[in-house]
Design an enzyme around this catalytic site. Structure first.
Site, short mmCIF file in Angstrom:
data_model
loop_
_atom_site.label_atom_id
_atom_site.label_comp_id
_atom_site.label_asym_id
_atom_site.label_seq_id
_atom_site.Cartn_x
_atom_site.Cartn_y
_atom_site.Cartn_z
N GLU A 177 -1.39 7.20 -4.16
CA GLU A 177 -1.91 7.47 -5.49
C GLU A 177 -3.42 7.70 -5.52
OE1 GLU A 177 -0.55 4.31 -8.05
OE2 GLU A 177 1.54 4.87 -7.84
N GLU A 361 7.97 5.26 -5.46
CA GLU A 361 7.88 4.12 -6.38
C GLU A 361 8.50 4.51 -7.72
OE1 GLU A 361 4.01 2.42 -7.22
OE2 GLU A 361 3.47 2.47 -5.09
O1 IFM Z 1 1.67 -1.95 -8.66
C1 IFM Z 1 1.39 -0.59 -8.69
C2 IFM Z 1 1.33 -0.02 -7.30
O2 IFM Z 1 0.40 -0.67 -6.51
C3 IFM Z 1 0.95 1.44 -7.37
N1 IFM Z 1 1.79 2.17 -8.27
C4 IFM Z 1 2.02 1.61 -9.57
C5 IFM Z 1 2.44 0.16 -9.47
C6 IFM Z 1 2.69 -0.43 -10.87
O3 IFM Z 1 1.53 -0.34 -11.64
#
Ligand code: IFM
Length: 457
Positions: A177, A361
């Site tokens: 990210e 994710e």
């Molecule tokens: O916890 C985070 C993760 O580290 C990166 N993506 C989003 C998740 C939730 O906010």
């Protein structure tokens, strides 16, 4: 894990999630779970500094102990194995494995070797992220991602880790990210290192992506059996009204959240609309940089959480206008599974060179409590099932999605929100470090067991 909830998470019968080669996994990240902040030569990261700065993190929480995974990883992996998943995504803490002179720290590196070996013994595919936001503080002291040199230091780190861990990794991801690193860390000040300047964000993004591009060929050379990719968080928007101004605002939201990262990676240029949105923020780009950034990817990791409703700000940009009456999570994020489907279909349309995709994710936070040994997280079960179905619909529409990782295996340190927001399949009592698999973990285990039965018939 036996479940009274069997079938509650099962995606539709024709879903791609039932396919034996579709990878189902769970994800975590180093600073969010490891703790052991000073063990075995680990150096401070920007998140140690930031979380120890009063007022930055909710309730003054920090990652010093977190889930103490550094010491409890074996029992955590036993819990992981009970889920019956195919893969696990973790990240390496850069400040654990290298010193300030760039020399390897064997104790830190051995920790990850042990983790990866055990995962392999458990039959799990191993997705390893090199940078999930824990930049060594000594690099921040030299300018962090505003300093072009950090991109070269990142490439050195990627080179070292891929030589050390070659053969142990299924898929490397350079960055997690970069949007969050750049925008939250450098423009909004809501993440480490806590800067607040939009122009900084665009320059930091350029150096993050440059570091990614410099690392790709090194990872390929050192670990030829592994896939090489990057993970981007993506956002879906909706316009408040059907007016041209609001529709343009919704487009600009997606330029800022998605195209700012994906265009340089997949088209070799930044989207012009980014500079329409933020005039005068063009980063310094040296000759050849964009070709480096657009290095071929074996896969693209996509992280998706929610949709944002926006309207025109009457100038060049947009303002978020929360929709009333929609389902939300503990984060206040709208639950909108079709956003993931629509984004995936749109990426396939917009990027002819789109590589295979893993959803690296997806998940939700809820205010989970243990009652008589049970965590009833029904909303998470429903959330996951609806997102499984949304991804399956994108696959039916032709998008090449190869796998999906739930965020997260464990409740953990949710950055500026500390320990209050719980994303885990497994509940963590931070006072005792006691773990309780939530009902969603039982439901997921029931699905993976049913999938195995179906696929061995
Ligand atoms: O916890 C985070 C993760 O580290 C990166 N993506 C989003 C998740 C939730 O906010």
């Amino acid at each position: 894990m036996n479940s009274p909830l069997a079938e509650s998470l099962f995606p539709s019968a024709d879903s791609g999630f039932w396919q034996p080669d579709f990878l189902l996994g769970a994800a975590t990240a180093s600073y969010q779970i490891e703790g052991a902040a000073h063990a075995d030569g680990r150096l401070p990261s920007i998140w140690d500094t930031y979380s120890h700065t009063p007022g930055k993190v909710l309730n003054g929480d920090n990652g010093d102990v977190a889930c103490d995974h550094y010491h409890r990883w074996e029992s955590d992996f036993e819990l992981l194995s009970q889920l019956g998943l195919d893969g696990y995504r973790l990240s390496i803490a850069w400040p654990r494995v290298m010193d300030a002179q760039g020399r390897p720290n064997p104790k830190g590196i051995d920790f990850y070797k042990r983790l990866l070996d055990r995962l392999q013994e458990q039959g799990l595919q191993r997705f390893v992220t090199l940078y999930h936001w824990d930049l060594p503080q000594y690099l921040e002291d030299r300018g962090g991602w505003l300093n072009r040199d950090t991109a070269y230091r990142f490439a050195e780190y990627a080179d070292l880790m891929s030589r050390e861990l070659s053969g142990r990794v299924t898929a490397w991801s350079t960055l997690n990210e970069p949007w969050c690193s750049a925008m939250l860390g450098y423009a909004e000040g809501a993440h480490a290192p806590g800067r607040k300047n939009r122009r900084y964000a665009l320059q930091a993004m350029h150096h993050l992506l440059l570091g990614h591009g410099l690392a790709v060929p090194l990872l390929r050379r050192n670990d030829p059996g592994a896939q090489v990719g990057i993970v981007a968080n993506v956002g879906k928007s909706s316009p408040q009204t059907d007016s041209p101004a609001d529709r343009r605002a919704a487009e600009l939201f997606e330029v800022q959240h998605n195209a700012w990262v994906l265009d340089p990676l997949l088209k070799g240029s930044y989207p012009a609309a980014m500079f329409e949105l933020y005039p005068g923020t063009e980063p310094l780009i040296l000759e050849g940089d964009m070709a480096v950034i657009a290095s071929r990817l074996d896969y693209l990791g996509i992280n998706y959480y929610f949709r944002s409703n926006v309207e025109s700000d009457g100038k060049h940009g947009y303002t978020e206008v929360p929709l009333p009456g929609v389902e939300r999570t503990q984060m206040g994020w709208e639950v909108y599974p079709n956003g993931l489907r629509d984004l995936l279909i749109g990426f396939r349309r917009d990027y002819p060179t789109l590589p295979p995709i893993y959803i690296t994710e997806n998940g939700m936070a809820s205010d989970d409590k243990v009652v008589d040994g049970v965590v009833d997280d029904a909303q998470r079960i429903s959330f996951l099932k609806r997102h499984f179905n949304a991804v399956s619909e994108a696959m039916k529409a032709g998008v090449d999605v190869r796998g999906y990782f739930v965020w997260s295996l464990l409740d953990n340190f949710e950055w500026a929100y500390g320990y209050e927001r719980r994303f885990g399949l497994v509940h963590v009592d931070y006072a005792t470090q006691f773990r309780t698999p939530k009902n969603s973990a039982h439901a997921l285990a029931a699905f993976t067991a049913a999938r195995k039965r179906r696929n061995t018939l």
